[in-house]
Write a protein that holds these residues in place. Structure first.
Motif, PDB file in Angstrom:
ATOM      1  N   LEU A   1      -3.994   7.408   2.734  1.00 30.54           N
ATOM      2  CA  LEU A   1      -4.571   5.943   2.958  1.00 30.54           C
ATOM      3  C   LEU A   1      -4.541   5.060   1.616  1.00 30.54           C
ATOM      4  O   LEU A   1      -3.947   5.550   0.631  1.00 30.54           O
ATOM      5  CB  LEU A   1      -6.089   6.124   3.286  1.00 30.54           C
ATOM      6  CG  LEU A   1      -6.379   7.037   4.306  1.00 30.54           C
ATOM      7  CD1 LEU A   1      -7.893   7.356   4.840  1.00 30.54           C
ATOM      8  CD2 LEU A   1      -5.686   6.630   5.903  1.00 30.54           C
ATOM      9  N   ASP A   2      -4.988   3.550   1.666  1.00 30.39           N
ATOM     10  CA  ASP A   2      -4.665   2.906   0.715  1.00 30.39           C
ATOM     11  C   ASP A   2      -5.945   3.319  -0.293  1.00 30.39           C
ATOM     12  O   ASP A   2      -5.618   2.942  -1.492  1.00 30.39           O
ATOM     13  CB  ASP A   2      -5.105   1.169   1.244  1.00 30.39           C
ATOM     14  CG  ASP A   2      -4.208   0.979   2.076  1.00 30.39           C
ATOM     15  OD1 ASP A   2      -3.024   1.114   2.035  1.00 30.39           O
ATOM     16  OD2 ASP A   2      -4.590  -0.018   2.883  1.00 30.39           O
ATOM     17  N   SER A   3      -6.841   3.796   0.107  1.00 25.44           N
ATOM     18  CA  SER A   3      -7.873   4.272  -1.011  1.00 25.44           C
ATOM     19  C   SER A   3      -7.270   5.543  -1.772  1.00 25.44           C
ATOM     20  O   SER A   3      -8.098   6.144  -2.770  1.00 25.44           O
ATOM     21  CB  SER A   3      -9.107   4.814  -0.253  1.00 25.44           C
ATOM     22  OG  SER A   3      -8.987   5.786   0.848  1.00 25.44           O
ATOM     23  N   GLY A   4      -6.184   6.229  -1.192  1.00 25.05           N
ATOM     24  CA  GLY A   4      -5.778   7.300  -1.953  1.00 25.05           C
ATOM     25  C   GLY A   4      -6.157   8.653  -1.175  1.00 25.05           C
ATOM     26  O   GLY A   4      -5.369   9.643  -1.532  1.00 25.05           O
ATOM     27  N   GLU A   5      -7.044   8.451  -0.179  1.00 27.26           N
ATOM     28  CA  GLU A   5      -7.502   9.726   0.509  1.00 27.26           C
ATOM     29  C   GLU A   5      -6.296   9.939   1.560  1.00 27.26           C
ATOM     30  O   GLU A   5      -5.333   9.257   1.939  1.00 27.26           O
ATOM     31  CB  GLU A   5      -8.769   9.430   1.228  1.00 27.26           C
ATOM     32  CG  GLU A   5      -9.845   9.153   0.095  1.00 27.26           C
ATOM     33  CD  GLU A   5     -11.321   8.940   0.728  1.00 27.26           C
ATOM     34  OE1 GLU A   5     -11.277   8.509   1.937  1.00 27.26           O
ATOM     35  OE2 GLU A   5     -12.361   8.972   0.085  1.00 27.26           O
ATOM     36  N   THR A   6      -6.480  11.369   2.209  1.00 23.32           N
ATOM     37  CA  THR A   6      -5.494  11.697   3.151  1.00 23.32           C
ATOM     38  C   THR A   6      -6.291  11.754   4.249  1.00 23.32           C
ATOM     39  O   THR A   6      -7.555  12.066   4.472  1.00 23.32           O
ATOM     40  CB  THR A   6      -4.927  12.994   2.688  1.00 23.32           C
ATOM     41  OG1 THR A   6      -6.112  14.011   2.665  1.00 23.32           O
ATOM     42  CG2 THR A   6      -4.565  13.097   1.463  1.00 23.32           C
ATOM     43  N   SER A   7      -5.527  11.520   5.370  1.00 25.05           N
ATOM     44  CA  SER A   7      -6.049  11.762   6.947  1.00 25.05           C
ATOM     45  C   SER A   7      -5.091  12.341   7.658  1.00 25.05           C
ATOM     46  O   SER A   7      -3.821  12.359   7.308  1.00 25.05           O
ATOM     47  CB  SER A   7      -6.093  10.048   7.548  1.00 25.05           C
ATOM     48  OG  SER A   7      -6.499  10.140   8.883  1.00 25.05           O
TER      49      SER A   7
END
Length: 356
Positions: free
Chosen positions: A284-290
């Motif tokens: 994600l743009d936030s750096g988190e993964t989905s």
């Protein structure tokens, strides 16, 4: 170990028996080879294959008795016409599939939003016209169809009652427990969840229109004169869980079973029966993964079954329907073995190029 294959070509006529010696470590490979041999055994007589203890059995009489559309009929060379939804029942199932696939019901005000690719803006306006409420708003790389007034929300919820399979709880918690619908006596109506195993309707069409794509793959392999042709339906970006923690793989498994056994016969299949379900990781743009699931066909047999379903419950998305027609034309070439010629491969390449 010896596995015997008994094939009943026609009831009361000739019987053919094949024996194969299969070493245990190569068991699955042996099964696949068996299926390949059966598929090319007789181009004129298509035979259904069953696993029955120590033998595979194919019977054309069994197929005729069951009025199968699965291995019994060749796909018609006549290209299907684009049919619109005829009534609120068809619209309700289709709408439920769209919402379950790429829709959302806002938890603050109960607003219903369905997202579309920019190439499919005409389909958004078509749906708005059929429902009679809402507005179309442009967003990055697409549009969204938004219904926020009480009359429109009630209209949608009435249509999808008993049809939503995944986002049923969003309706219960984000709309029915709110006060805005009290004046419409909605609290007097029982809202039901859709049957997770019932696909003999437009729900799957809506789900494909929301998250599905049709693909023609042309794979060149070293040492082979002709490329390998693959025709695929892929349903992607299905969240691993809903916002309520419901596991979404179950619905993908049920779709797999339905497509494989579209004629209602029980068939034991190898490696998912020509349909793969996998998982992808997104940054994600936030750096988190989905994480999300994808579902895709991996054989001509299963894409044929998809065609059988969509001929009965046609796509409503304009640009996906066009892509589907090119895949349909490519399948006709495969059905007639034309993909095994240079001329046939060139035709398929043109179909692939014309897909949007």
């Amino acid at each position: 170990k010896i596995i015997s294959l008994l094939i009943l070509q026609y009831a009361g006529k000739s019987i053919k028996i094949f024996n194969y010696s299969i070493q245990y470590p190569k068991l699955l490979k042996g099964y696949r080879n068996i299926v390949k041999k059966l598929n090319i055994w007789d181009n004129q007589q298509e035979t259904k294959v069953y696993w029955n203890k120590d033998i595979w059995v194919g019977s054309s009489e069994t197929i005729r008795n069951n009025k199968s559309i699965y291995f019994l009929e060749r796909i018609s060379p006549h290209i299907p016409k684009h049919k619109k939804l005829l009534n609120d029942t068809e619209l309700g199932y289709y709408l439920a599939g769209l919402i379950d696939g790429n829709g959302n019901i806002d938890k603050e005000i109960g607003r219903i939003t369905i997202y579309y690719d920019i190439k499919d803006i005409s389909s958004a306006y078509m749906l708005k016209e059929m429902i009679g409420y809402g507005s179309i708003l442009k967003i990055k790389n697409g549009v969204k169809y938004v219904i926020s007034n009480n009359e429109g929300i009630l209209r949608v919820i009435t249509l999808v009652n008993g049809k939503l399979k995944l986002k049923y709880n969003q309706v219960i918690e984000n709309v029915l427990t709110k006060n805005q619908l009290v004046n419409y006596k909605w609290n007097e109506i029982e809202f039901k969840k859709g049957d997770i195993k019932d696909f003999n309707n437009y729900w799957l069409t809506g789900f494909i229109d929301s998250n599905g794509s049709f693909q023609i793959k042309i794979l060149n392999k070293l040492g082979q004169k002709l490329p390998e042709i693959k025709l695929k339906l892929q349903i992607s970006e299905v969240p691993t869980r809903t916002s309520y923690g419901v596991e979404n793989r179950e619905i993908l498994e049920e779709i797999r079973k339905f497509i494989i056994n579209i004629n209602n016969d029980k068939i034991i299949t190898v490696r998912g029966g020509g349909i793969n379900i996998g998982i992808r990781k997104h940054i994600l743009d936030s750096g988190e993964t989905s994480l999300s699931y994808y579902w895709e066909t991996s054989s001509f047999r299963t894409i044929k079954n998809v065609i059988c379903y969509l001929n009965k419950y046609p796509l409503q998305s304009s640009y996906k329907y066009i892509n589907y027609l090119y895949l349909y034309k490519a399948y006709l070439l495969v059905q007639n073995k034309e993909h095994l010629s240079i001329e046939g491969v060139e035709k398929i390449k043109k179909y692939k190029k014309n897909m949007r």
